[in-house]
Scaffold this active site. Structure first.
Site, mmCIF file in Angstrom:
data_model
loop_
_atom_site.group_PDB
_atom_site.id
_atom_site.type_symbol
_atom_site.label_atom_id
_atom_site.label_comp_id
_atom_site.label_asym_id
_atom_site.label_seq_id
_atom_site.Cartn_x
_atom_site.Cartn_y
_atom_site.Cartn_z
ATOM 1 C CG HIS A 45 -2.117 -0.951 1.147
ATOM 2 N ND1 HIS A 45 -3.207 -1.048 1.816
ATOM 3 C CD2 HIS A 45 -1.917 -2.111 0.578
ATOM 4 C CE1 HIS A 45 -3.838 -1.908 1.723
ATOM 5 N NE2 HIS A 45 -3.249 -2.795 0.848
ATOM 6 C CB CYS B 67 -6.950 -0.215 5.348
ATOM 7 S SG CYS B 67 -5.081 -0.661 4.930
ATOM 8 C CD GLU C 254 -2.057 4.344 3.260
ATOM 9 O OE1 GLU C 254 -3.156 4.367 3.835
ATOM 10 O OE2 GLU C 254 -1.816 3.695 2.239
ATOM 11 C CB CYS D 103 -2.060 1.839 5.992
ATOM 12 S SG CYS D 103 -1.658 1.024 4.521
#
Length: 210
Positions: free
Chosen positions: A112, A142, A114, A145
């Site tokens: 992801h 999410c 992040e 993250c």
């Protein structure tokens, strides 16, 4: 919408407190039990009604500039056929980490934006602790993250669009304001939210086309 009356607004809690306090576990239990003298919360910290804004004093003048840089990262993800989410990590306005969604390209469920930006920032600093850094991301993180931000001891998080499917900094749960954890951090939501949402809409509209 954006909620401004959150119980943690302007209050030093948990590991962010600067004055003498109880031991971590004792204080967390007190915060949830209703002991006087301890900042109180309603659990969970925020229901599915909006995004937390932790006071105007925590807004930095470069939030929009940093979000523009995060949007540029999201554009890279869009061009690569990935869900267009981008992130940057900055210290004193200097970007030290960037990332965009790379799950498809890497076949990595943890790739992801992040996570990649935090990894790069930690390598740049030579330290996994990023207490002086700001994480700026186009979509509310999410659970994974938000947990990565917590694990990095991040100083602050800024996000664009709220994530009502999996948002973990205010929409579904709030990892940054959970007194049971040993680190809490301020969060600002809604920065350039329309631009962030438009980019996601573009991606999903393309998927729907025959």
């Amino acid at each position: 919408g954006i909620v401004t009356g959150h119980p943690f607004c302007g209050v030093a809690v948990g590991s962010c407190a600067t004055r003498a306090r109880e031991s971590s576990q004792g204080r967390k239990a007190a915060a949830l039990s209703g002991t006087s003298g301890v900042p109180q919360i309603t659990w969970p910290p925020l229901p599915r009604t909006g995004v937390v804004l932790f006071g105007p004093n925590l807004r930095k003048v470069n939030d929009h500039q940093l979000m523009t840089a995060a949007l540029e990262q999201a554009q890279k993800a869009l061009a690569a056929g990935e869900v267009p989410i981008g992130a940057v990590v900055a210290v004193d306005g200097e970007i030290i980490g960037t990332g965009h969604n790379e799950r498809q390209a890497s076949n990595d469920p943890t790739a992801h934006a992040e996570v990649l930006a935090l990894r790069q920032a930690a390598q740049h600093q030579g330290d996994w602790r990023l207490a002086d850094a700001i994480l700026v991301v186009t979509l509310e993180p999410c659970p994974m993250c938000a947990g990565a931000a917590w694990a990095s001891r991040i100083g602050r998080v800024v996000f664009g669009a709220a994530n009502m499917e999996a948002g973990s900094l205010g929409s579904l749960l709030h990892v940054g304001a959970d007194p049971r954890l040993n680190h809490e951090f301020p969060v600002t939501g809604g920065v350039q939210a329309e631009a962030c949402t438009a980019l996601l809409d573009t991606f999903f509209d393309q998927l729907r086309r025959p």
